[in-house]
Write a protein that holds these residues in place. Sequence first.
Motif, PDB file in Angstrom:
ATOM      1  N   ILE A   3       0.860  -1.178   0.000  1.00  0.00           N
ATOM      2  CA  ILE A   3       0.000   0.000   0.000  1.00  0.00           C
ATOM      3  C   ILE A   3       0.896   1.226   0.000  1.00  0.00           C
ATOM      4  CG2 ILE A   3      -1.799   1.265   1.251  1.00  0.00           C
ATOM      5  CD1 ILE A   3      -2.475  -1.368   2.711  1.00  0.00           C
ATOM      6  N   VAL A   4       0.583   2.186  -0.850  1.00  0.00           N
ATOM      7  CA  VAL A   4       1.336   3.436  -0.840  1.00  0.00           C
ATOM      8  C   VAL A   4       0.306   4.564  -0.948  1.00  0.00           C
ATOM      9  CG1 VAL A   4       1.715   3.213  -3.333  1.00  0.00           C
ATOM     10  CG2 VAL A   4       3.127   4.788  -2.040  1.00  0.00           C
ATOM     11  N   ASP A   5       0.568   5.688  -0.313  1.00  0.00           N
ATOM     12  CA  ASP A   5      -0.397   6.764  -0.490  1.00  0.00           C
ATOM     13  C   ASP A   5       0.163   7.846  -1.403  1.00  0.00           C
ATOM     14  OD1 ASP A   5       1.119   8.481   1.037  1.00  0.00           O
ATOM     15  OD2 ASP A   5      -0.101   8.251   2.840  1.00  0.00           O
ATOM     16  N   LEU A   6      -0.675   8.743  -1.815  1.00  0.00           N
ATOM     17  CA  LEU A   6      -0.261   9.773  -2.785  1.00  0.00           C
ATOM     18  C   LEU A   6       0.791  10.698  -2.203  1.00  0.00           C
ATOM     19  CD1 LEU A   6      -3.015  11.344  -5.028  1.00  0.00           C
ATOM     20  CD2 LEU A   6      -1.126   9.831  -5.628  1.00  0.00           C
ATOM     21  N   ARG A   7       0.886  10.722  -0.887  1.00  0.00           N
ATOM     22  CA  ARG A   7       1.942  11.533  -0.266  1.00  0.00           C
ATOM     23  C   ARG A   7       3.272  10.789  -0.265  1.00  0.00           C
ATOM     24  NH1 ARG A   7      -2.945  12.883   2.535  1.00  0.00           N
ATOM     25  NH2 ARG A   7      -3.176  15.114   2.896  1.00  0.00           N
ATOM     26  N   GLY A   8       3.269   9.538  -0.787  1.00  0.00           N
ATOM     27  CA  GLY A   8       4.514   8.795  -0.937  1.00  0.00           C
ATOM     28  C   GLY A   8       4.874   7.899   0.227  1.00  0.00           C
ATOM     29  N   ARG A   9       3.925   7.708   1.146  1.00  0.00           N
ATOM     30  CA  ARG A   9       4.184   6.882   2.321  1.00  0.00           C
ATOM     31  C   ARG A   9       3.827   5.415   2.032  1.00  0.00           C
ATOM     32  NH1 ARG A   9       2.100   8.248   8.495  1.00  0.00           N
ATOM     33  NH2 ARG A   9       2.359   6.126   9.255  1.00  0.00           N
ATOM     34  N   TYR A  10       4.687   4.489   2.488  1.00  0.00           N
ATOM     35  CA  TYR A  10       4.451   3.060   2.278  1.00  0.00           C
ATOM     36  C   TYR A  10       3.904   2.397   3.539  1.00  0.00           C
ATOM     37  CZ  TYR A  10       6.725   3.127  -2.224  1.00  0.00           C
ATOM     38  OH  TYR A  10       7.020   3.383  -3.525  1.00  0.00           O
ATOM     39  N   TYR A  11       3.064   1.365   3.349  1.00  0.00           N
ATOM     40  CA  TYR A  11       2.454   0.663   4.475  1.00  0.00           C
ATOM     41  C   TYR A  11       2.605  -0.838   4.248  1.00  0.00           C
ATOM     42  CZ  TYR A  11       0.040   5.186   4.721  1.00  0.00           C
ATOM     43  OH  TYR A  11      -0.244   6.507   4.764  1.00  0.00           O
ATOM     44  N   LYS A  12       2.946  -1.548   5.304  1.00  0.00           N
ATOM     45  CA  LYS A  12       3.043  -3.004   5.175  1.00  0.00           C
ATOM     46  C   LYS A  12       1.791  -3.713   5.706  1.00  0.00           C
ATOM     47  CE  LYS A  12       7.354  -3.719   6.638  1.00  0.00           C
ATOM     48  NZ  LYS A  12       8.233  -2.785   6.954  1.00  0.00           N
ATOM     49  N   GLU A  13       1.077  -3.064   6.623  1.00  0.00           N
ATOM     50  CA  GLU A  13      -0.119  -3.686   7.187  1.00  0.00           C
ATOM     51  C   GLU A  13      -1.244  -2.663   7.249  1.00  0.00           C
ATOM     52  OE1 GLU A  13       0.282  -6.320  10.772  1.00  0.00           O
ATOM     53  OE2 GLU A  13       2.322  -5.531  10.658  1.00  0.00           O
ATOM     54  N   VAL A  14      -2.481  -3.138   7.167  1.00  0.00           N
ATOM     55  CA  VAL A  14      -3.601  -2.190   7.183  1.00  0.00           C
ATOM     56  C   VAL A  14      -3.637  -1.380   8.477  1.00  0.00           C
ATOM     57  CG1 VAL A  14      -5.075  -3.408   5.534  1.00  0.00           C
ATOM     58  CG2 VAL A  14      -5.260  -3.953   7.968  1.00  0.00           C
ATOM     59  N   GLU A  15      -3.196  -1.989   9.582  1.00  0.00           N
ATOM     60  CA  GLU A  15      -3.240  -1.281  10.868  1.00  0.00           C
ATOM     61  C   GLU A  15      -2.404   0.001  10.856  1.00  0.00           C
ATOM     62  OE1 GLU A  15      -2.832  -4.509  10.609  1.00  0.00           O
ATOM     63  OE2 GLU A  15      -4.590  -5.322  11.647  1.00  0.00           O
ATOM     64  N   GLY A 303      -8.281  13.981   3.743  1.00  0.00           N
ATOM     65  CA  GLY A 303      -8.385  13.388   2.417  1.00  0.00           C
ATOM     66  C   GLY A 303      -7.158  12.518   2.162  1.00  0.00           C
ATOM     67  N   HIS A 304      -7.373  11.318   1.685  1.00  0.00           N
ATOM     68  CA  HIS A 304      -6.241  10.425   1.449  1.00  0.00           C
ATOM     69  C   HIS A 304      -6.484   9.594   0.202  1.00  0.00           C
ATOM     70  CE1 HIS A 304      -4.091  11.084   5.225  1.00  0.00           C
ATOM     71  NE2 HIS A 304      -5.296  11.242   5.739  1.00  0.00           N
ATOM     72  N   ALA A 305      -5.406   9.288  -0.497  1.00  0.00           N
ATOM     73  CA  ALA A 305      -5.516   8.365  -1.623  1.00  0.00           C
ATOM     74  C   ALA A 305      -4.468   7.275  -1.447  1.00  0.00           C
ATOM     75  CB  ALA A 305      -5.296   9.113  -2.934  1.00  0.00           C
ATOM     76  N   PHE A 306      -4.907   6.048  -1.484  1.00  0.00           N
ATOM     77  CA  PHE A 306      -4.002   4.913  -1.337  1.00  0.00           C
ATOM     78  C   PHE A 306      -3.952   4.129  -2.643  1.00  0.00           C
ATOM     79  CE2 PHE A 306      -5.587   5.737   2.928  1.00  0.00           C
ATOM     80  CZ  PHE A 306      -4.406   5.770   3.663  1.00  0.00           C
ATOM     81  N   ILE A 307      -2.749   3.725  -3.031  1.00  0.00           N
ATOM     82  CA  ILE A 307      -2.626   2.853  -4.197  1.00  0.00           C
ATOM     83  C   ILE A 307      -2.269   1.460  -3.701  1.00  0.00           C
ATOM     84  CG2 ILE A 307      -1.375   2.431  -6.350  1.00  0.00           C
ATOM     85  CD1 ILE A 307      -1.240   5.887  -5.317  1.00  0.00           C
ATOM     86  N   VAL A 308      -3.067   0.485  -4.123  1.00  0.00           N
ATOM     87  CA  VAL A 308      -2.887  -0.889  -3.647  1.00  0.00           C
ATOM     88  C   VAL A 308      -2.678  -1.820  -4.834  1.00  0.00           C
ATOM     89  CG1 VAL A 308      -4.240  -0.626  -1.533  1.00  0.00           C
ATOM     90  CG2 VAL A 308      -5.395  -1.212  -3.672  1.00  0.00           C
ATOM     91  N   GLU A 309      -2.125  -3.014  -4.553  1.00  0.00           N
ATOM     92  CA  GLU A 309      -1.791  -3.908  -5.663  1.00  0.00           C
ATOM     93  C   GLU A 309      -3.017  -4.598  -6.265  1.00  0.00           C
ATOM     94  OE1 GLU A 309       0.946  -6.874  -4.190  1.00  0.00           O
ATOM     95  OE2 GLU A 309      -0.021  -6.859  -2.221  1.00  0.00           O
ATOM     96  N   ASP A 310      -4.050  -4.832  -5.440  1.00  0.00           N
ATOM     97  CA  ASP A 310      -5.251  -5.466  -5.987  1.00  0.00           C
ATOM     98  C   ASP A 310      -6.490  -5.082  -5.171  1.00  0.00           C
ATOM     99  OD1 ASP A 310      -5.071  -7.010  -3.669  1.00  0.00           O
ATOM    100  OD2 ASP A 310      -3.853  -8.507  -4.698  1.00  0.00           O
ATOM    101  N   LEU A 311      -7.644  -5.453  -5.689  1.00  0.00           N
ATOM    102  CA  LEU A 311      -8.894  -5.043  -5.044  1.00  0.00           C
ATOM    103  C   LEU A 311      -9.120  -5.763  -3.707  1.00  0.00           C
ATOM    104  CD1 LEU A 311     -11.142  -4.751  -8.228  1.00  0.00           C
ATOM    105  CD2 LEU A 311     -10.345  -2.884  -6.764  1.00  0.00           C
ATOM    106  N   GLU A 312      -8.528  -6.939  -3.546  1.00  0.00           N
ATOM    107  CA  GLU A 312      -8.627  -7.656  -2.268  1.00  0.00           C
ATOM    108  C   GLU A 312      -7.969  -6.826  -1.157  1.00  0.00           C
ATOM    109  OE1 GLU A 312      -7.999  -9.249  -5.147  1.00  0.00           O
ATOM    110  OE2 GLU A 312     -10.008 -10.150  -5.072  1.00  0.00           O
ATOM    111  N   THR A 313      -6.804  -6.294  -1.472  1.00  0.00           N
ATOM    112  CA  THR A 313      -6.116  -5.438  -0.490  1.00  0.00           C
ATOM    113  C   THR A 313      -6.970  -4.201  -0.184  1.00  0.00           C
ATOM    114  OG1 THR A 313      -4.039  -6.174  -1.451  1.00  0.00           O
ATOM    115  CG2 THR A 313      -3.924  -4.282   0.022  1.00  0.00           C
TER     116      THR A 313
END
Lengths: 428, 428
Positions: A3-15, A303-313
């Motif tokens: 998961i990455v957001d438009l501000r360029g931050r990466y996430y490994k877990e939804v929490e 306001g946030h935008a997240f880019i994810v690898e698939d719709l399940e995520t």
Amino acid sequence: MKIVDLRGRYYKEVEEVQYLIKRSDVETDLYEAAVKEIIKNVKERGDEALVEYTEKFDKIKINPEDLIIPFEELEKAYDEIEEEVRWAFEVAYERLYEFHELQKEKSFFKEEDGIILGQKVVPLEKVGLYVPGGKAAYPSSVLMNAVPARVAGVEEIVMCSPNPNKYTLAAAFICGIDTVYRVGGAQAVAAMAYGTETVKKVDKIVGPGNIYVALAKKNVFGVVDIDMIAGPSEILVIADETANYKWVAADLLSQAEHDELAASILITTSEDLAKNVKNYLYNEILKDFSRKEIAEKSLNNYGHAFIVEDLETACELANYLAPEHLEVVTNNPFDLINKIKHAGAIFLGHYSTEPLGDYILGPNHVLPTSRSARFSSPLGVYDFVKRSSVIYVSKEGFERVANHAINMAKSEGLEAHALSVKVRKEDI
Amino acid sequence: MKIVDLRGRYYKEVEEVQYLIKRSDVETDLYEAAVKEIIKNVKERGDEALVEYTEKFDKIKINPEDLIIPFEELEKAYDEIEEEVRWAFEVAYERLYEFHELQKEKSFFKEEDGIILGQKVVPLEKVGLYVPGGKAAYPSSVLMNAVPARVAGVEEIVMCSPNPNKYTLAAAFICGIDTVYRVGGAQAVAAMAYGTETVKKVDKIVGPGNIYVALAKKNVFGVVDIDMIAGPSEILVIADETANYKWVAADLLSQAEHDELAASILITTSEDLAKNVKNYLYNEILKDFSRKEIAEKSLNNYGHAFIVEDLETACELANYLAPEHLEVVTNNPFDLINKIKHAGAIFLGHYSTEPLGDYILGPNHVLPTSRSARFSSPLGVYDFVKRSSVIYVSKEGFERVANHAINMAKSEGLEAHALSVKVRKEDI
């Protein structure tokens, strides 16, 4: 998981997105004493206190006899509003009624060898609806709160509003509200909970309101029932590359315009979509948008935008956030429905824009906020009924279960519980 | 209306009995600071805090790894308890399961000209059950709280109890509780709401408890859902001259033995019955009753007998008091069922003694107290599910409702709400 957001931050877990969750920082302590004082005063001095507070807070000078808005004013408002708005209200009322009828619960009984067990479903007797005045006077809220009560069979629905506009009064007319009181704030809540000379005591108070109203509702909870205390509004849009960026941008903005604390979140598999939505929002629509100040603050902070690898995520992230409104903007949105566990209302497909649900489709727009969709439901007919268990045990039925009850009572050391069974056994 | 009580007081209206209603005078302020401190500590220090509080309050010295009661202990308790008690528990579980299955709610969908509307019913994911230790350790409570969650389809049910006895553990075994934690009080509630290294975070906390537990539940409400906060127990018996005074006396006592604040009220058309019940209670049963001290205080303060002119008046009085348990002890009790509006559970006929419902019949014994039966229901499957609205709008459906939504948005001054509909209209 990526998961990455438009501000360029990466996430490994939804929490890791939990920093999004905290939005409100209202110091309720500051208001609590004032609210308690208002409630005490209304309880003790009734109408007199209502008149005083209405002058003090709402700057309206009234006599106790003006506390009730005459029925003719409701009728007049209904006649006065634009024809197309009146028509829209009527259609909305009808569609809401039809949808909520599907939620009706039936009493049931079953009989088995001399024991009849059942559940009796009974509507609440009296319900009070709070409708804010001023900018937040939403006639759609009147419809959304009154219709499920009406469908449930509530005998009497009253409404309090400090300064209702003609649309609100017209909506009250359409819903057949029994009495509308010209009173607002914590004093209105107190009046409906305890009753005054003029305002009738109810069994449940519903409807949105400011911090005073919210705290007053919490305070009288137990004396009467209340609905949930709504937090700031939220939308979460799951979209893939098939989504129209203009449509998605408008949907996000429709939450952001509500409130500076409102949250608008996009989760998408398409980085292009995320960028286009952002550009279109900031560089096009917001430029001359009437509610720009509110919307911009809301978008900048929540306001946030997240880019994810698939719709399940995307669904996993959405379940974690358990949003009030969830849009799934893809070509096959029904494919994801079983992956979505927590959301107040789920809008599927390109044309199911959330504002349609706010107004006209039929399901309720009073929805759980602040992640409470994990355990709460939309406002519904089930909120305006209550159930009683019904039990009949014949002599034969009694003989079948008596000893088990005595043995369980023993394990809990409750002698009289056993006794009430034993005295009957002895007499048989 | 003619109502007189055994103390010789006359009443002209049911509202005149309102002095009966106020029972508890607990100064919650005294406990609030302590509870907040405990919650803060558990939230910040997790297991470490749990271990400290368990030693301090429950006088049990444990290590973090002892916080979970091993499954073998549950199994052992199940094997150890008396065979007839085990059998009673098993029968109770089965009867409860069968009754609660009738409460299951189904998802629904309807389609109409390109608009699909529905409601998806989803069980909560994780539920935590609190079970008090010591004298108030009731295995029947484990069954009553766990079964509706189980029937609803809750994935994981955990339980906290500071010092569960073998009956409580056996009941947990029968209900298939996933994990039992050896922790009690406000610290247990905090642990289930926020999670610790060992205790799993849940979505809803249910079950009775002392003032610390009740305040902790109120405090974490919003972070998680909670069930109602139960007040002292109540029974109201409506009886005519056909009632057996010994049976009625035993039934009243079965509430009085719970708690010094419990209320036992008789409303009867027969003055003889009232006098016989009173004499039998005080001069016979109470004499060598094991829980005499509690029961006598309860009866002296909150025991009442009213004599009324007819059964209709009895029902009116009962509706006003909206009792937790209502017995109708007459030969034709079903005649009155439509006159009874407010009661947690209604027991009809001579053999339907309330303790049967506490243990074995099938309906839940967790019931609304303190007049909240006016707006609340017994604990049920509906408390362990939540609903999401589901909406799909096709292009054709969109065109049918679009203008109405725009017109309503205008009446509320919400520009972006209208915009999200308009951008779609323009692109069609």
